[in-house]
Design a protein around this motif. Structure first.
Motif, PDB file in Angstrom:
ATOM      1  N   LEU A  83       0.836  -1.201   0.000  1.00 36.95           N
ATOM      2  CA  LEU A  83       0.000   0.000   0.000  1.00 36.95           C
ATOM      3  C   LEU A  83       0.871   1.251   0.000  1.00 36.95           C
ATOM      4  CD1 LEU A  83      -2.823   1.259   0.184  1.00 36.95           C
ATOM      5  CD2 LEU A  83      -2.602   1.134   2.669  1.00 36.95           C
ATOM      6  N   TRP A  84       1.913   1.253   0.808  1.00 39.11           N
ATOM      7  CA  TRP A  84       2.849   2.379   0.827  1.00 39.11           C
ATOM      8  C   TRP A  84       3.501   2.545  -0.539  1.00 39.11           C
ATOM      9  CZ3 TRP A  84       4.575   5.950   4.536  1.00 39.11           C
ATOM     10  CH2 TRP A  84       3.895   5.890   5.748  1.00 39.11           C
ATOM     11  N   GLN A  85       3.852   1.460  -1.187  1.00 38.48           N
ATOM     12  CA  GLN A  85       4.480   1.528  -2.503  1.00 38.48           C
ATOM     13  C   GLN A  85       3.552   2.173  -3.524  1.00 38.48           C
ATOM     14  OE1 GLN A  85       5.360  -2.615  -3.140  1.00 38.48           O
ATOM     15  NE2 GLN A  85       7.414  -2.431  -2.294  1.00 38.48           N
ATOM     16  N   VAL A  86       2.282   1.799  -3.507  1.00 38.36           N
ATOM     17  CA  VAL A  86       1.319   2.352  -4.457  1.00 38.36           C
ATOM     18  C   VAL A  86       1.110   3.843  -4.196  1.00 38.36           C
ATOM     19  CG1 VAL A  86      -1.098   2.273  -5.216  1.00 38.36           C
ATOM     20  CG2 VAL A  86       0.175   0.155  -4.897  1.00 38.36           C
ATOM     21  N   VAL A  87       1.037   4.243  -2.937  1.00 37.19           N
ATOM     22  CA  VAL A  87       0.855   5.662  -2.606  1.00 37.19           C
ATOM     23  C   VAL A  87       2.059   6.475  -3.070  1.00 37.19           C
ATOM     24  CG1 VAL A  87       0.675   7.302  -0.691  1.00 37.19           C
ATOM     25  CG2 VAL A  87      -0.747   5.250  -0.716  1.00 37.19           C
ATOM     26  N   VAL A  88       3.254   5.982  -2.815  1.00 34.59           N
ATOM     27  CA  VAL A  88       4.458   6.694  -3.264  1.00 34.59           C
ATOM     28  C   VAL A  88       4.501   6.740  -4.792  1.00 34.59           C
ATOM     29  CG1 VAL A  88       6.980   6.643  -3.299  1.00 34.59           C
ATOM     30  CG2 VAL A  88       5.769   6.220  -1.169  1.00 34.59           C
ATOM     31  N   ALA A  89       4.109   5.665  -5.463  1.00 33.84           N
ATOM     32  CA  ALA A  89       4.066   5.663  -6.931  1.00 33.84           C
ATOM     33  C   ALA A  89       3.045   6.673  -7.447  1.00 33.84           C
ATOM     34  CB  ALA A  89       3.750   4.271  -7.456  1.00 33.84           C
ATOM     35  N   ALA A  90       1.906   6.807  -6.769  1.00 32.55           N
ATOM     36  CA  ALA A  90       0.893   7.793  -7.180  1.00 32.55           C
ATOM     37  C   ALA A  90       1.451   9.210  -7.069  1.00 32.55           C
ATOM     38  CB  ALA A  90      -0.369   7.647  -6.331  1.00 32.55           C
ATOM     39  N   VAL A  91       2.184   9.486  -5.996  1.00 33.60           N
ATOM     40  CA  VAL A  91       2.816  10.796  -5.842  1.00 33.60           C
ATOM     41  C   VAL A  91       3.854  11.002  -6.951  1.00 33.60           C
ATOM     42  CG1 VAL A  91       4.308  12.188  -4.337  1.00 33.60           C
ATOM     43  CG2 VAL A  91       2.375  10.930  -3.366  1.00 33.60           C
ATOM     44  N   ALA A  92       4.622   9.963  -7.256  1.00 35.05           N
ATOM     45  CA  ALA A  92       5.622  10.062  -8.323  1.00 35.05           C
ATOM     46  C   ALA A  92       4.959  10.299  -9.675  1.00 35.05           C
ATOM     47  CB  ALA A  92       6.480   8.799  -8.359  1.00 35.05           C
ATOM     48  N   VAL A  93       3.815   9.669  -9.933  1.00 32.36           N
ATOM     49  CA  VAL A  93       3.087   9.882 -11.182  1.00 32.36           C
ATOM     50  C   VAL A  93       2.607  11.329 -11.264  1.00 32.36           C
ATOM     51  CG1 VAL A  93       0.915   9.328 -12.385  1.00 32.36           C
ATOM     52  CG2 VAL A  93       2.400   7.496 -11.587  1.00 32.36           C
ATOM     53  N   MET A  94       2.082  11.859 -10.172  1.00 31.79           N
ATOM     54  CA  MET A  94       1.630  13.253 -10.176  1.00 31.79           C
ATOM     55  C   MET A  94       2.794  14.203 -10.430  1.00 31.79           C
ATOM     56  SD  MET A  94      -1.320  13.417  -7.231  1.00 31.79           S
ATOM     57  CE  MET A  94      -0.225  13.041  -5.900  1.00 31.79           C
ATOM     58  N   LEU A  95       3.934  13.946  -9.802  1.00 32.28           N
ATOM     59  CA  LEU A  95       5.118  14.787 -10.029  1.00 32.28           C
ATOM     60  C   LEU A  95       5.604  14.674 -11.475  1.00 32.28           C
ATOM     61  CD1 LEU A  95       7.126  14.194  -6.737  1.00 32.28           C
ATOM     62  CD2 LEU A  95       5.960  16.281  -7.454  1.00 32.28           C
ATOM     63  N   ALA A  96       5.630  13.465 -12.005  1.00 34.12           N
ATOM     64  CA  ALA A  96       6.080  13.261 -13.386  1.00 34.12           C
ATOM     65  C   ALA A  96       5.162  13.982 -14.363  1.00 34.12           C
ATOM     66  CB  ALA A  96       6.139  11.772 -13.704  1.00 34.12           C
ATOM     67  N   ALA A  97       3.857  13.912 -14.137  1.00 40.89           N
ATOM     68  CA  ALA A  97       2.911  14.595 -15.021  1.00 40.89           C
ATOM     69  C   ALA A  97       3.074  16.107 -14.916  1.00 40.89           C
ATOM     70  CB  ALA A  97       1.482  14.186 -14.679  1.00 40.89           C
ATOM     71  N   ALA A  98       3.350  16.606 -13.713  1.00 35.90           N
ATOM     72  CA  ALA A  98       3.539  18.050 -13.545  1.00 35.90           C
ATOM     73  C   ALA A  98       4.845  18.517 -14.181  1.00 35.90           C
ATOM     74  CB  ALA A  98       3.518  18.401 -12.059  1.00 35.90           C
ATOM     75  N   VAL A  99       5.909  17.740 -14.025  1.00 37.80           N
ATOM     76  CA  VAL A  99       7.211  18.130 -14.561  1.00 37.80           C
ATOM     77  C   VAL A  99       7.219  18.062 -16.087  1.00 37.80           C
ATOM     78  CG1 VAL A  99       9.640  17.422 -14.707  1.00 37.80           C
ATOM     79  CG2 VAL A  99       8.516  17.560 -12.496  1.00 37.80           C
ATOM     80  N   THR A 100       6.623  17.031 -16.658  1.00 37.59           N
ATOM     81  CA  THR A 100       6.620  16.898 -18.111  1.00 37.59           C
ATOM     82  C   THR A 100       5.574  17.782 -18.766  1.00 37.59           C
ATOM     83  OG1 THR A 100       5.099  15.018 -18.054  1.00 37.59           O
ATOM     84  CG2 THR A 100       7.467  14.527 -18.041  1.00 37.59           C
ATOM     85  N   GLY A 101       4.643  18.323 -17.973  1.00 37.71           N
ATOM     86  CA  GLY A 101       3.609  19.184 -18.526  1.00 37.71           C
ATOM     87  C   GLY A 101       2.531  18.440 -19.264  1.00 37.71           C
ATOM     88  N   ARG A 102       2.522  17.118 -19.116  1.00 32.10           N
ATOM     89  CA  ARG A 102       1.549  16.311 -19.852  1.00 32.10           C
ATOM     90  C   ARG A 102       0.259  16.100 -19.076  1.00 32.10           C
ATOM     91  NH1 ARG A 102       4.337  11.907 -23.522  1.00 32.10           N
ATOM     92  NH2 ARG A 102       6.048  13.140 -24.295  1.00 32.10           N
ATOM     93  N   GLY A 103       0.214  16.512 -17.830  1.00 28.54           N
ATOM     94  CA  GLY A 103      -0.989  16.323 -17.031  1.00 28.54           C
ATOM     95  C   GLY A 103      -2.028  17.395 -17.306  1.00 28.54           C
ATOM     96  N   LYS A 104      -1.636  18.474 -18.008  1.00 31.92           N
ATOM     97  CA  LYS A 104      -2.547  19.574 -18.279  1.00 31.92           C
ATOM     98  C   LYS A 104      -3.200  19.386 -19.630  1.00 31.92           C
ATOM     99  CE  LYS A 104       0.276  22.721 -15.667  1.00 31.92           C
ATOM    100  NZ  LYS A 104       1.678  22.864 -15.670  1.00 31.92           N
ATOM    101  N   SER A 105      -4.374  19.878 -19.752  1.00 27.86           N
ATOM    102  CA  SER A 105      -5.070  19.801 -21.024  1.00 27.86           C
ATOM    103  C   SER A 105      -4.445  20.795 -21.997  1.00 27.86           C
ATOM    104  CB  SER A 105      -6.548  20.119 -20.804  1.00 27.86           C
ATOM    105  OG  SER A 105      -7.214  20.152 -22.038  1.00 27.86           O
ATOM    106  N   SER A 106      -4.277  20.371 -23.228  1.00 24.16           N
ATOM    107  CA  SER A 106      -3.683  21.248 -24.234  1.00 24.16           C
ATOM    108  C   SER A 106      -4.750  21.813 -25.176  1.00 24.16           C
ATOM    109  CB  SER A 106      -2.623  20.488 -25.020  1.00 24.16           C
ATOM    110  OG  SER A 106      -3.216  19.412 -25.688  1.00 24.16           O
ATOM    111  N   ARG A 107      -5.987  21.875 -24.727  1.00 22.52           N
ATOM    112  CA  ARG A 107      -7.099  22.364 -25.552  1.00 22.52           C
ATOM    113  C   ARG A 107      -6.983  23.891 -25.688  1.00 22.52           C
ATOM    114  NH1 ARG A 107     -12.854  21.615 -23.207  1.00 22.52           N
ATOM    115  NH2 ARG A 107     -12.215  19.442 -23.245  1.00 22.52           N
ATOM    116  N   LEU A 108      -7.076  24.357 -26.896  1.00 25.22           N
ATOM    117  CA  LEU A 108      -7.073  25.792 -27.139  1.00 25.22           C
ATOM    118  C   LEU A 108      -8.503  26.267 -27.287  1.00 25.22           C
ATOM    119  CD1 LEU A 108      -4.256  25.955 -29.820  1.00 25.22           C
ATOM    120  CD2 LEU A 108      -4.074  26.564 -27.418  1.00 25.22           C
ATOM    121  N   SER A 109      -8.853  27.333 -26.532  1.00 29.16           N
ATOM    122  CA  SER A 109     -10.200  27.841 -26.677  1.00 29.16           C
ATOM    123  C   SER A 109     -10.204  29.330 -26.787  1.00 29.16           C
ATOM    124  CB  SER A 109     -11.112  27.424 -25.556  1.00 29.16           C
ATOM    125  OG  SER A 109     -10.479  27.226 -24.345  1.00 29.16           O
TER     126      SER A 109
END
Length: 109
Positions: A83-109
């Motif tokens: 359970l601790w491993q999955v929680v730490v991996a979830a935090v790492a996924v959130m950080l990776a998405a934030a650092v790579t900029g891929r977690g944000k929507s790229s929709r132009l409006s």
């Protein structure tokens, strides 16, 4: 031969823990590539295991004829460590998405 099994277990376990971490991470985290998910899973496996060990597992008594270790801290399956491993991996996924900029929507409006 031990090194080969360590690499295989780390890659397979990293993929599983990374996918589980991606599933429980809040927000839109599906934009990171699979290799980065595996890296986040490996980080989750290693950091999560040692965090659990440092907080809860280091004072466990001997069992099955051996002393408790970070990768085997209880008699049976270490559900809390996983359970601790999955929680730490979830935090790492959130950080990776934030650092790579891929977690944000790229929709132009």
């Amino acid at each position: 031969m031990d090194v080969i099994w360590f690499v295989i277990v780390t890659l397979v376990g990293g993929a599983i823990i990374g996918i589980l971490g991606k599933m429980v991470a809040p927000g839109d985290r599906d934009k990171i590539p699979f290799w980065l998910t595996v890296v986040c899973g490996i980080v989750g496996m290693l950091v999560g295991s040692y965090l659990y060990w440092a907080l809860f597992g280091s004072n466990n008594p001997r069992f099955d004829g051996h002393k408790a270790e970070p990768d085997n801290a209880t008699n049976g399956i270490d559900w809390m460590r996983h359970l601790w491993q999955v929680v730490v991996a979830a935090v790492a996924v959130m950080l990776a998405a934030a650092v790579t900029g891929r977690g944000k929507s790229s929709r132009l409006s």
